[in-house]
Design a protein around this motif. Structure first.
Motif, PDB file in Angstrom:
ATOM      1  N   UNK A 118       0.828  -1.198   0.000  1.00 46.04           N
ATOM      2  CA  UNK A 118       0.000   0.000   0.000  1.00 46.04           C
ATOM      3  C   UNK A 118       0.869   1.257   0.000  1.00 46.04           C
ATOM      4  N   UNK A 119       2.004   1.183   0.729  1.00 44.39           N
ATOM      5  CA  UNK A 119       2.888   2.351   0.777  1.00 44.39           C
ATOM      6  C   UNK A 119       3.375   2.701  -0.627  1.00 44.39           C
ATOM      7  N   UNK A 120       3.777   1.683  -1.367  1.00 42.06           N
ATOM      8  CA  UNK A 120       4.288   1.908  -2.720  1.00 42.06           C
ATOM      9  C   UNK A 120       3.172   2.368  -3.648  1.00 42.06           C
ATOM     10  N   UNK A 121       2.013   1.748  -3.540  1.00 41.87           N
ATOM     11  CA  UNK A 121       0.878   2.103  -4.395  1.00 41.87           C
ATOM     12  C   UNK A 121       0.484   3.556  -4.181  1.00 41.87           C
ATOM     13  N   UNK A 122       0.441   3.990  -2.941  1.00 38.29           N
ATOM     14  CA  UNK A 122       0.059   5.380  -2.659  1.00 38.29           C
ATOM     15  C   UNK A 122       1.077   6.368  -3.213  1.00 38.29           C
ATOM     16  N   UNK A 123       2.339   5.984  -3.204  1.00 37.15           N
ATOM     17  CA  UNK A 123       3.384   6.895  -3.690  1.00 37.15           C
ATOM     18  C   UNK A 123       3.461   6.954  -5.205  1.00 37.15           C
ATOM     19  N   UNK A 133      -0.033  -1.534 -14.139  1.00 33.47           N
ATOM     20  CA  UNK A 133      -0.617  -2.291 -13.031  1.00 33.47           C
ATOM     21  C   UNK A 133      -0.629  -1.440 -11.761  1.00 33.47           C
ATOM     22  N   UNK A 134       0.450  -0.719 -11.501  1.00 31.79           N
ATOM     23  CA  UNK A 134       0.511   0.149 -10.332  1.00 31.79           C
ATOM     24  C   UNK A 134      -0.564   1.237 -10.403  1.00 31.79           C
ATOM     25  N   UNK A 135      -0.777   1.774 -11.590  1.00 34.07           N
ATOM     26  CA  UNK A 135      -1.804   2.804 -11.769  1.00 34.07           C
ATOM     27  C   UNK A 135      -3.195   2.234 -11.485  1.00 34.07           C
ATOM     28  N   UNK A 136      -3.463   1.033 -11.983  1.00 33.66           N
ATOM     29  CA  UNK A 136      -4.751   0.397 -11.716  1.00 33.66           C
ATOM     30  C   UNK A 136      -4.917   0.099 -10.225  1.00 33.66           C
ATOM     31  N   UNK A 137      -3.864  -0.429  -9.596  1.00 38.63           N
ATOM     32  CA  UNK A 137      -3.932  -0.733  -8.164  1.00 38.63           C
ATOM     33  C   UNK A 137      -4.185   0.530  -7.343  1.00 38.63           C
ATOM     34  N   UNK A 138      -3.623   1.621  -7.796  1.00 35.07           N
ATOM     35  CA  UNK A 138      -3.816   2.886  -7.076  1.00 35.07           C
ATOM     36  C   UNK A 138      -5.286   3.292  -7.090  1.00 35.07           C
ATOM     37  N   UNK A 139      -5.954   3.069  -8.208  1.00 38.73           N
ATOM     38  CA  UNK A 139      -7.379   3.387  -8.289  1.00 38.73           C
ATOM     39  C   UNK A 139      -8.216   2.430  -7.442  1.00 38.73           C
ATOM     40  N   UNK A 140      -7.774   1.187  -7.332  1.00 35.77           N
ATOM     41  CA  UNK A 140      -8.541   0.193  -6.575  1.00 35.77           C
ATOM     42  C   UNK A 140      -8.263   0.277  -5.076  1.00 35.77           C
ATOM     43  N   UNK A 141      -6.983   0.386  -4.695  1.00 35.25           N
ATOM     44  CA  UNK A 141      -6.598   0.300  -3.293  1.00 35.25           C
ATOM     45  C   UNK A 141      -6.420   1.655  -2.617  1.00 35.25           C
ATOM     46  N   UNK A 142      -6.193   2.703  -3.406  1.00 31.71           N
ATOM     47  CA  UNK A 142      -5.997   4.045  -2.838  1.00 31.71           C
ATOM     48  C   UNK A 142      -6.789   5.046  -3.679  1.00 31.71           C
ATOM     49  N   UNK A 143      -8.087   4.799  -3.785  1.00 36.40           N
ATOM     50  CA  UNK A 143      -8.936   5.570  -4.695  1.00 36.40           C
ATOM     51  C   UNK A 143      -8.903   7.062  -4.398  1.00 36.40           C
ATOM     52  N   UNK A 144      -8.973   7.435  -3.127  1.00 38.99           N
ATOM     53  CA  UNK A 144      -8.991   8.846  -2.770  1.00 38.99           C
ATOM     54  C   UNK A 144      -7.698   9.546  -3.207  1.00 38.99           C
ATOM     55  N   UNK A 145      -6.584   8.854  -3.066  1.00 39.15           N
ATOM     56  CA  UNK A 145      -5.300   9.412  -3.503  1.00 39.15           C
ATOM     57  C   UNK A 145      -5.282   9.600  -5.018  1.00 39.15           C
ATOM     58  N   UNK A 146      -5.831   8.625  -5.749  1.00 40.16           N
ATOM     59  CA  UNK A 146      -5.880   8.714  -7.213  1.00 40.16           C
ATOM     60  C   UNK A 146      -6.772   9.864  -7.664  1.00 40.16           C
ATOM     61  N   UNK A 147      -7.919  10.021  -7.000  1.00 44.03           N
ATOM     62  CA  UNK A 147      -8.828  11.120  -7.342  1.00 44.03           C
ATOM     63  C   UNK A 147      -8.184  12.458  -7.029  1.00 44.03           C
ATOM     64  N   UNK A 148      -7.400  12.474  -5.956  1.00 46.12           N
ATOM     65  CA  UNK A 148      -6.756  13.719  -5.526  1.00 46.12           C
ATOM     66  C   UNK A 148      -5.776  14.245  -6.564  1.00 46.12           C
ATOM     67  N   UNK A 149      -5.303  13.384  -7.465  1.00 48.11           N
ATOM     68  CA  UNK A 149      -4.418  13.842  -8.542  1.00 48.11           C
ATOM     69  C   UNK A 149      -5.057  14.969  -9.337  1.00 48.11           C
TER      70      UNK A 149
END
Length: 373
Positions: free
Chosen positions: A1-6, A55-71
Motif C-alpha cells: 500500500x505504501x508503494x501504491x500510494x506513492x 498495473x501500479x496505476x490500476x492498483x492505485x485506483x482500486x486500493x488508494x482511490x482517494x489518492x488517485x482522485x486527488x491527482x
C-alpha cells in the motif's frame, strides 16, 4: 500500500523515455553497431516497465482511490495524465517499428493499432480535462508558469505522429480518410495550444525570476511538440499521399519547408535549455537536484530526433541523416545518466520509499559502522 500510494503518473515519463530511445536506436538512418540488438533489448525493457507502471496505476485506483482522485485536484499532479497518454502512444509505435520484426507482422500491427486507439482516447481526455481544471478549479500564479504545463497538451500531436505510420493499415480509403481527419485535427489542437503555452513560458522567463535548478529541466519539454509536429507533417506526404489527390505535391513541398523551419526553432530551444542547465552547475546557479523531471532531458530530445529522422525520410538528404545520428548520440548520453540515476534512486528508496523505516535505519547504521572501520 505504501508503494501504491506513492506511485504517481510522472513515472510514465520513464516509459516515454525508454520507448523513444528504443525506437530511434533500432531505426537509425545510418547503420550503427548493435543497433537492432540494443533496440530489441530496450523494447523488452519497455514492455516490463510499461506493464509494471500500468498495473501500479490500476492498483492505485482500486486500493488508494482517494489518492488517485486527488491527482485531479493538484495542478502539478494532474498534468502527468499527459505522460500516461504519451506513454501509451510510444508503446504502440514501438510495436509498429520494432514489434513487426519480432512478432508476426499482422499481429504486431493490430497490437499497435489497438494501443494507438487507447492512446488517442487518453490524449483527448487529457487535453480537454486537465486544461479545464486549470481554468476552472486550480489556483496558480503567473510566475509559477513552467513548460511542464505543456505535458497534458502534447499527447494529441504524439498520437498524430504515431498514427501517421498506421494509416496504410487501417482498411479502405474511407476509413483511412477518417483517420487522416482525426490525425490532422489532433495536430491542430496541440500546435495551436503549443504556440499559446510557449508565449506564456517566454513571458514568464522575461518578466519573472529565473528558473530554479529544480525547475530547469522543465524547459526541455518545449522541444517535444516541435519534434512531433515535424514527424506528423513529414509523415503525411509519405503515408497519406494517395488521400490528398491533386494536392499531394503541394503537401510534400509544404511539409519540407514547415519541418525545416520547425527544426530551426527546435535547435534554438535546445540551446536556450542547455544554457539554463549549465547555469545551474556553476557557482551562479542553484545546482540540479535529481528528480523524475530529469526525464525531460530524454523524451523531448528523442522527439526532436524523431522529427529529424522524418525529415531525412521525406527529403533523403544526408544532412538530416547525419544530424539525426548526432542527436541520437546526445540522446544516449542523457538517457544513460537519467536511467542510471533513476535506478539508483529506486534501489536506495529516494524516489519511492519501498522499505520499512527500521530497515532503512538499520542499513544506515551498518554504513556508518563500515565508514568508521
Amino acid at each position: 500500500m505504501r508503494v501504491v500510494r506513492q506511485f504517481g503518473l510522472n513515472w510514465f515519463t520513464t516509459v516515454m523515455g525508454i520507448g523513444i530511445v528504443a525506437a530511434l536506436t533500432y531505426t537509425s538512418p545510418i547503420t550503427i553497431p548493435l543497433q537492432h540488438v540494443v533496440g530489441v533489448t530496450l523494447f523488452a525493457a519497455l514492455n516490463v516497465v510499461f506493464i509494471s507502471a500500468f498495473v501500479m496505476w490500476l492498483l492505485r485506483w482500486v486500493l488508494a482511490t482517494e489518492t488517485a482522485v486527488d491527482d485531479f485536484r493538484k495542478p502539478g499532479r494532474a498534468l502527468f495524465y499527459g505522460a500516461f497518454a504519451m506513454g501509451l502512444n510510444v508503446v504502440g509505435n514501438d510495436y509498429f517499428l520494432i514489434g513487426t520484426h519480432l512478432l508476426p507482422r499482422l499481429l504486431a500491427i493490430h497490437i499497435s493499432i489497438g494501443i494507438w486507439l487507447a492512446g488517442t482516447l487518453a490524449s483527448l481526455f487529457t487535453v480537454i480535462v486537465v486544461p479545464y481544471l486549470l481554468f476552472a478549479e486550480h489556483r496558480v500564479e503567473r510566475e509559477e508558469t513552467v513548460a511542464s504545463w505543456l505535458i497534458p497538451l502534447v499527447p494529441p500531436i504524439v498520437a498524430a505522429a504515431t498514427g501517421t505510420n498506421l494509416l496504410p493499415y487501417v482498411g479502405g480509403s474511407a476509413v483511412q480518410f477518417a483517420m487522416l481527419a482525426v490525425i490532422v485535427a489532433m495536430f491542430g489542437v496541440t500546435f495551436f495550444l503549443f504556440i499559446l503555452m510557449s508565449t506564456l513560458v517566454y513571458a514568464r522567463l522575461v518578466y519573472h525570476r529565473r528558473l530554479s535548478g529544480q525547475e530547469a529541466p522543465s524547459l526541455w519539454v518545449e522541444i517535444g511538440p516541435i519534434g512531433m509536429s515535424m514527424g506528423t507533417m513529414c509523415g503525411l506526404p509519405i503515408q497519406a499521399n494517395h488521400l490528398f489527390g491533386a494536392y499531394a505535391n503541394a503537401l510534400h513541398a509544404f511539409a519540407e519547408v514547415f519541418a525545416m523551419a520547425m527544426w530551426g526553432i527546435g535547435v534554438w530551444w535546445i540551446l536556450i535549455s542547455t544554457m539554463h542547465t549549465l547555469l545551474h552547475v556553476t557557482r551562479r546557479g542553484d545546482g540540479l537536484p535529481f528528480h523524475l523531471g530529469w526525464w525531460s532531458y530524454v523524451f523531448p530530445i528523442g522527439s526532436f530526433t524523431s522529427g529529424t529522422y522524418a525529415l531525412d525520410h521525406l527529403m533523403g538528404h544526408s544532412f538530416f541523416a547525419i544530424a539525426g545520428v548526432v542527436q541520437l548520440a546526445i540522446l544516449w548520453v542523457c538517457f544513460t545518466v537519467v536511467f542510471v540515476r533513476t535506478t539508483m534512486g529506486i534501489v536506495k528508496g529516494e524516489l519511492m520509499t519501498w522499505r520499512a523505516v527500521h530497515q532503512l535505519e538499520g542499513s544506515e547504521h551498518v554504513c556508518a559502522q563500515a565508514k568508521r572501520a
